[in-house]
Scaffold this motif. Structure first.
Motif, short mmCIF file in Angstrom:
data_model
loop_
_atom_site.label_atom_id
_atom_site.label_comp_id
_atom_site.label_asym_id
_atom_site.label_seq_id
_atom_site.Cartn_x
_atom_site.Cartn_y
_atom_site.Cartn_z
N THR A 126 0.83 -1.19 0.00
CA THR A 126 0.00 0.00 0.00
C THR A 126 0.87 1.24 0.00
O THR A 126 0.50 2.28 -0.55
CB THR A 126 -0.91 0.01 1.24
N ASP A 127 2.05 1.16 0.59
CA ASP A 127 2.95 2.31 0.70
C ASP A 127 3.98 2.35 -0.42
O ASP A 127 5.04 2.95 -0.27
CB ASP A 127 3.65 2.31 2.06
N TYR A 128 3.67 1.75 -1.56
CA TYR A 128 4.61 1.72 -2.68
C TYR A 128 5.07 3.13 -3.05
O TYR A 128 4.27 3.99 -3.40
CB TYR A 128 3.95 1.05 -3.88
N GLU A 129 6.36 3.33 -2.96
CA GLU A 129 7.00 4.59 -3.34
C GLU A 129 8.09 4.24 -4.34
O GLU A 129 9.10 3.65 -3.97
CB GLU A 129 7.61 5.25 -2.10
N PRO A 130 7.92 4.56 -5.63
CA PRO A 130 8.90 4.10 -6.64
C PRO A 130 10.33 4.47 -6.30
O PRO A 130 11.25 3.67 -6.52
CB PRO A 130 8.41 4.80 -7.92
N GLY A 131 10.55 5.68 -5.76
CA GLY A 131 11.90 6.11 -5.49
C GLY A 131 12.60 5.31 -4.41
O GLY A 131 13.83 5.24 -4.39
N ILE A 132 11.86 4.74 -3.50
CA ILE A 132 12.45 3.84 -2.51
C ILE A 132 12.50 2.42 -3.06
O ILE A 132 13.50 1.71 -2.95
CB ILE A 132 11.66 3.86 -1.19
N HIS A 133 11.42 2.02 -3.70
CA HIS A 133 11.23 0.62 -4.06
C HIS A 133 12.30 0.11 -5.03
O HIS A 133 12.93 -0.93 -4.77
CB HIS A 133 9.85 0.44 -4.66
N TRP A 134 12.50 0.82 -6.12
CA TRP A 134 13.39 0.26 -7.16
C TRP A 134 14.86 0.29 -6.76
O TRP A 134 15.57 -0.72 -6.97
CB TRP A 134 13.11 0.93 -8.49
N PRO A 135 15.39 1.36 -6.17
CA PRO A 135 16.76 1.26 -5.67
C PRO A 135 16.93 0.18 -4.60
O PRO A 135 17.96 -0.50 -4.55
CB PRO A 135 17.02 2.66 -5.09
N GLN A 136 15.91 0.00 -3.75
CA GLN A 136 15.99 -1.07 -2.75
C GLN A 136 15.94 -2.45 -3.41
O GLN A 136 16.64 -3.37 -2.97
CB GLN A 136 14.86 -0.93 -1.73
N MET A 137 15.10 -2.63 -4.42
CA MET A 137 15.07 -3.91 -5.12
C MET A 137 16.45 -4.26 -5.66
O MET A 137 16.90 -5.41 -5.56
CB MET A 137 14.05 -3.87 -6.27
N GLN A 138 17.13 -3.27 -6.22
CA GLN A 138 18.47 -3.54 -6.75
C GLN A 138 19.47 -3.79 -5.63
O GLN A 138 20.31 -4.70 -5.73
CB GLN A 138 18.91 -2.37 -7.62
N MET A 139 19.39 -3.01 -4.56
CA MET A 139 20.33 -3.17 -3.47
C MET A 139 20.20 -4.55 -2.83
O MET A 139 21.20 -5.25 -2.60
CB MET A 139 20.12 -2.09 -2.42
N GLN A 140 18.97 -4.98 -2.59
CA GLN A 140 18.75 -6.26 -1.93
C GLN A 140 18.98 -7.44 -2.89
O GLN A 140 19.12 -8.58 -2.44
CB GLN A 140 17.34 -6.34 -1.35
N SER A 141 19.03 -7.17 -4.20
CA SER A 141 19.28 -8.23 -5.18
C SER A 141 20.73 -8.29 -5.60
O SER A 141 21.11 -9.16 -6.39
CB SER A 141 18.41 -8.01 -6.43
N GLY A 142 21.55 -7.35 -5.13
CA GLY A 142 22.98 -7.40 -5.40
C GLY A 142 23.39 -6.88 -6.76
O GLY A 142 24.42 -7.31 -7.29
N THR A 143 22.62 -5.94 -7.35
CA THR A 143 22.96 -5.48 -8.70
C THR A 143 23.48 -4.04 -8.72
O THR A 143 23.63 -3.47 -9.80
CB THR A 143 21.72 -5.57 -9.62
N THR A 144 23.77 -3.46 -7.55
CA THR A 144 24.26 -2.08 -7.54
C THR A 144 25.76 -1.99 -7.77
O THR A 144 26.26 -0.97 -8.23
CB THR A 144 23.94 -1.40 -6.20
N GLY A 145 26.48 -3.04 -7.40
CA GLY A 145 27.93 -3.01 -7.53
C GLY A 145 28.64 -2.28 -6.41
O GLY A 145 29.87 -2.27 -6.36
#
Length: 505
Positions: free
Chosen positions: A362-381
């Motif tokens: 319900t609290d979906y915030e794109p600016g938090i969500h997508w950088p966090q998805m990458q961070m927690q998935s190990g794709t930021t480097g």
């Protein structure tokens, strides 16, 4: 000279601490407050009925507040460009004000199209920056200080009165009329500014007294956390007004340490939104290009479905997912674990799992969500990969199994020692694959393979040079507001790092 203004509300559904509305009122002319329900926006893969229901409740409250000022909220359904063009022609308005939105890829493209229309139609469209988010940055040098300065400015008060237009206000549509699928969510939080203010008040008065310790546990976080994240996401509350309120009311019953944690999370919230503002393709493209082909872009459908439904055979993972489905919220550590399990153990692409989670939140915030998805998935480097052990997390965060048994009632009779690993229970043959799924992967083997693949990528030529440029553009700089704080160490400490910050607002 007075001037009529159209105020386009997006993710700022409030009248106080709203610089857009304040500037419109200062023009001295009539004000047309507008919200556009765009079917195409709600047809996107990250949108859901639970989100719209929260927005619809917030729109009802906003309409009430604006009507009391003399200018009821106008709601229209359709493409933004067509709605704006029609209303500007009907009213003769030549100035549109809105806040700058850091949204998803669809809203970014929509705004570019609206800007082109406005130029061709001779309409002035001014986008007012959100406090703490800066458009046009090329690196993070000085960003934290500029954010802190913006947050110290007084929040503009709500106008005392507005001169509105005699227009049909229009009905606030329901989810079905926007084409959204049925989305049962019995535990969903309710929208509206009053609900957000009540949550903040109860958190600061009593609920936050155990915030730092309890935020990691799904058993206690739903009450110990502020739970204002959907109100921040949709703008029924503003960060600046909250920070101003905290500065004016001291000491606080929840104590200095808990308050420090809370204000740090407000700062980190802006830090992550700034990432997407600076690089909008983070929703679609791996931050570090070396990881572009790390996982199959077409996820294994059986694994994806099992994870989405909470039927992976890993009890703590399934309990967290089922809780999220039913409530629209789960605490940050468990969000991170869900992503970690999907990305490492199931080897699923973050874009597919990210859309599923976005719809659930319900609290979906794109600016938090997508950088966090990458961070927690190990794709930021630039972040250390964190591969959560879901069995260990279960024992650490739910040692007595109350949370897990609530959401996985099939496991109600298992003893505590086997609850989080039912395949070790002597009665497993009569349970697994029948009343409860067998584990979809061997978690130790899957974690070992994932860890090897991730670290192998870091050996590639040019990896560290690209990572260094990512740090320059996106990494946080030292600031008093960015506190990598920690709860008191538990007896059985789980793995943490500055990358595992909570956004349990």
């Amino acid at each position: 000279m007075t001037q009529d203004v159209l105020v386009w509300f997006k993710r700022d559904l409030r009248i106080a601490d709203n610089p857009v509305l304040a500037q419109a009122a200062a023009r001295g002319g009539r004000v047309l407050p507008l919200f556009i329900a765009e079917p195409a926006a709600w047809a996107q893969a990250d949108a859901s009925a639970r989100q719209w229901d929260f927005v619809a409740e917030s729109l009802g409250a906003l309409r009430h507040d604006l009507a009391a000022l003399g200018a009821p909220l106008i709601v229209r359904i359709g493409p933004a460009q067509e709605v704006l063009d029609r209303l500007c022609r009907e009213t003769g308005i030549r100035l549109i004000l809105s806040h700058q939105e850091t949204g998803n890829g669809w809203s970014f493209a929509r705004d570019r199209a609206v800007a082109a229309w406005a130029r061709s139609a001779g309409i002035t469209w001014q986008e007012i920056p959100q406090p703490g988010i800066i458009r046009g940055l090329t690196n993070r040098d000085g960003w934290a200080a500029r954010r802190e300065g913006a947050m110290r400015l007084p929040a503009p008060p709500a106008p005392s009165a507005l001169d509105g237009f005699a227009l049909d206000p229009g009905a606030i549509p329901n989810a079905r009329s926007l084409g959204l699928a049925a989305d049962p969510c019995p535990g969903r939080q309710h929208g509206g500014r009053a609900a957000g203010k009540a949550l903040l008040a109860s958190f600061l008065a009593t609920r936050g007294h155990d915030y730092r310790r309890a935020m990691s546990s799904p058993l206690h976080a739903d009450t110990a956390c502020a739970r204002i994240s959907p109100h921040l996401a949709w703008g029924t509350l503003g960060s600046r007004e909250i920070i101003g309120h905290l500065a004016r009311t001291s000491p606080h019953p929840i104590g200095a340490a808990n308050l420090q944690s809370f204000t740090a999370r407000l700062a980190w919230r802006d830090h992550f939104i700034q990432k997407l503002e600076d690089q909008p393709d983070l929703e679609f493209t791996c931050l570090h290009s070396a990881y572009a082909a790390l996982r199959p872009t077409t996820p294994d459908p059986a694994r994806l479905e099992a994870w989405e439904k909470g039927e992976t055979g890993i009890p703590f993972v399934d309990a967290c997912m089922r809780s999220l489905i039913a409530t629209g919220w789960i605490n940050f550590r468990m969000r991170a674990m869900l992503v970690s399990f999907a990305s490492y153990h199931l080897w699923l692409d973050w874009r597919a799992t990210g859309q599923i989670l976005a719809r659930r939140f319900t609290d979906y915030e794109p600016g938090i969500h997508w950088p966090q998805m990458q961070m927690q998935s190990g794709t930021t480097g630039i972040n250390t990969p964190r591969i959560y052990n879901p069995v260990k997390q279960g024992h650490d965060q739910d040692p007595l199994g109350r949370f897990t048994r609530t959401w996985c009632p099939e496991l109600h009779d298992l003893p505590d020692t086997h609850l989080h690993s039912p395949w070790t229970w002597p009665g497993a043959p009569g349970l697994l694959g029948k009343a409860y799924p067998a584990p979809i992967v061997d978690i130790a083997t899957a974690a070992r393979q994932a860890r090897a693949a991730i670290w192998e990528m870091r050996k590639g030529q040019g990896f560290h040079a690209e990572a260094s440029s990512i740090v320059t553009r996106h990494a946080s700089r030292k600031s008093k507001d960015f506190v990598n704080d920690r709860a008191p160490k538990p007896r059985h400490r789980t793995n943490t790092s500055p990358g595992q910050l909570s956004f349990d607002l």
